[in-house]
Design a protein around this motif. Structure first.
Motif, mmCIF file in Angstrom:
data_model
loop_
_atom_site.group_PDB
_atom_site.id
_atom_site.type_symbol
_atom_site.label_atom_id
_atom_site.label_comp_id
_atom_site.label_asym_id
_atom_site.label_seq_id
_atom_site.Cartn_x
_atom_site.Cartn_y
_atom_site.Cartn_z
ATOM 1 N N ALA A 1 61.924 139.131 -19.879
ATOM 2 C CA ALA A 1 60.582 138.448 -19.573
ATOM 3 C C ALA A 1 60.073 137.877 -20.828
ATOM 4 O O ALA A 1 59.507 136.901 -20.974
ATOM 5 C CB ALA A 1 59.914 139.438 -18.682
ATOM 6 N N ARG A 2 60.225 138.789 -21.640
ATOM 7 C CA ARG A 2 59.781 138.372 -23.236
ATOM 8 C C ARG A 2 60.414 137.190 -23.985
ATOM 9 O O ARG A 2 60.365 136.593 -24.836
ATOM 10 C CB ARG A 2 59.532 139.374 -24.057
ATOM 11 N N GLY A 3 61.891 136.945 -23.403
ATOM 12 C CA GLY A 3 62.797 136.093 -23.781
ATOM 13 C C GLY A 3 63.701 136.703 -24.790
ATOM 14 O O GLY A 3 64.263 135.908 -25.643
ATOM 15 N N PRO B 1 63.662 148.617 -15.818
ATOM 16 C CA PRO B 1 62.419 148.068 -16.313
ATOM 17 C C PRO B 1 62.310 147.854 -17.585
ATOM 18 O O PRO B 1 62.073 146.517 -17.890
ATOM 19 C CB PRO B 1 61.518 149.157 -15.823
ATOM 20 N N GLN B 2 62.873 148.403 -18.434
ATOM 21 C CA GLN B 2 62.607 148.196 -19.904
ATOM 22 C C GLN B 2 63.705 146.696 -20.253
ATOM 23 O O GLN B 2 63.080 146.130 -21.165
ATOM 24 C CB GLN B 2 62.934 149.220 -20.742
ATOM 25 N N ARG C 1 70.734 135.482 -18.844
ATOM 26 C CA ARG C 1 69.245 134.812 -19.043
ATOM 27 C C ARG C 1 69.006 135.019 -20.558
ATOM 28 O O ARG C 1 69.085 135.913 -21.184
ATOM 29 C CB ARG C 1 68.333 135.392 -18.304
ATOM 30 N N GLU C 2 68.728 133.724 -21.127
ATOM 31 C CA GLU C 2 68.318 133.535 -22.390
ATOM 32 C C GLU C 2 66.887 132.975 -22.345
ATOM 33 O O GLU C 2 66.499 132.749 -21.131
ATOM 34 C CB GLU C 2 69.061 132.626 -23.247
ATOM 35 N N ALA D 1 59.832 125.938 -17.962
ATOM 36 C CA ALA D 1 58.674 127.209 -17.613
ATOM 37 C C ALA D 1 58.760 127.381 -16.428
ATOM 38 O O ALA D 1 58.640 126.780 -15.415
ATOM 39 C CB ALA D 1 57.493 126.592 -18.275
ATOM 40 N N LEU D 2 58.527 128.809 -16.129
ATOM 41 C CA LEU D 2 58.291 129.418 -14.962
ATOM 42 C C LEU D 2 57.004 128.997 -14.309
ATOM 43 O O LEU D 2 55.998 128.921 -14.777
ATOM 44 C CB LEU D 2 58.426 130.991 -15.029
#
Length: 162
Positions: free
Chosen positions: A110-112, A103-104, A149-150, A28-29
């Motif tokens: 960021a939401r995974g 950005p989108q 990134r996953e 986790a970040l």
């Protein structure tokens, strides 16, 4: 004044050779909050796999990916971890790079959500350090990784400069 600069012929770019593919589990970040250069944060790195034409093994748990989330939407990356080669040799990896995109797309990451790697920029420059006799040549190698990134992992396709 008004002269057009003469174009100097540029040599071909150096070749990149496939080296290995790294799959790293990420924790986790953790954010340290805003700093003058952006939000300072880190991600603990877990185990993972290392498979490819030149290097196979696993990741040693305990690495860290330090990050700075800049105001311009760029994520600066400074990862530091260890690979255990199949023969048991330990190889330190230092990987510095950037991740950014529309950005989108970055919001989806960021939401995974699963996002194809070609939809954003994720590149790192890698250096290796080892005392393992079979891997001494890596002390002279620089590599370029293309990342993806996953939700709970990072995938890196690593290419060394010829």
């Amino acid at each position: 004044i008004g002269k057009v600069p003469m174009m100097i012929p540029f040599p071909s770019a150096p070749a990149l050779l496939p080296m290995t593919r790294i799959r790293c589990e990420v924790g986790a970040l953790v954010t340290l909050g805003p700093s003058p250069g952006g939000e300072r944060r880190y991600v603990p790195l877990g185990g993972g796999t290392v498979q490819g034409p030149e290097l196979n093994g696993s990741l040693v748990e305990g690495g860290v990916d330090w990050q700075v989330a800049r105001a311009d939407g760029v994520l600066e990356i400074a990862a530091h971890y260890v690979i255990r080669a199949e023969d048991g040799g330990l190889i330190e990896v230092r990987s510095d790079g950037l991740r950014h995109g529309p950005p989108q797309v970055m919001e989806r990451l960021a939401r995974g959500e699963a996002v194809p790697r070609d939809d954003y920029f994720f590149r790192t420059l890698m250096r290796f350090t080892t005392g393992a006799p079979a891997w001494q040549h890596l002390n002279k190698v620089m590599a370029l990784a293309v990342g993806q990134r996953e939700a709970r992992a990072v995938l890196l396709d690593v290419y060394r400069f010829a």
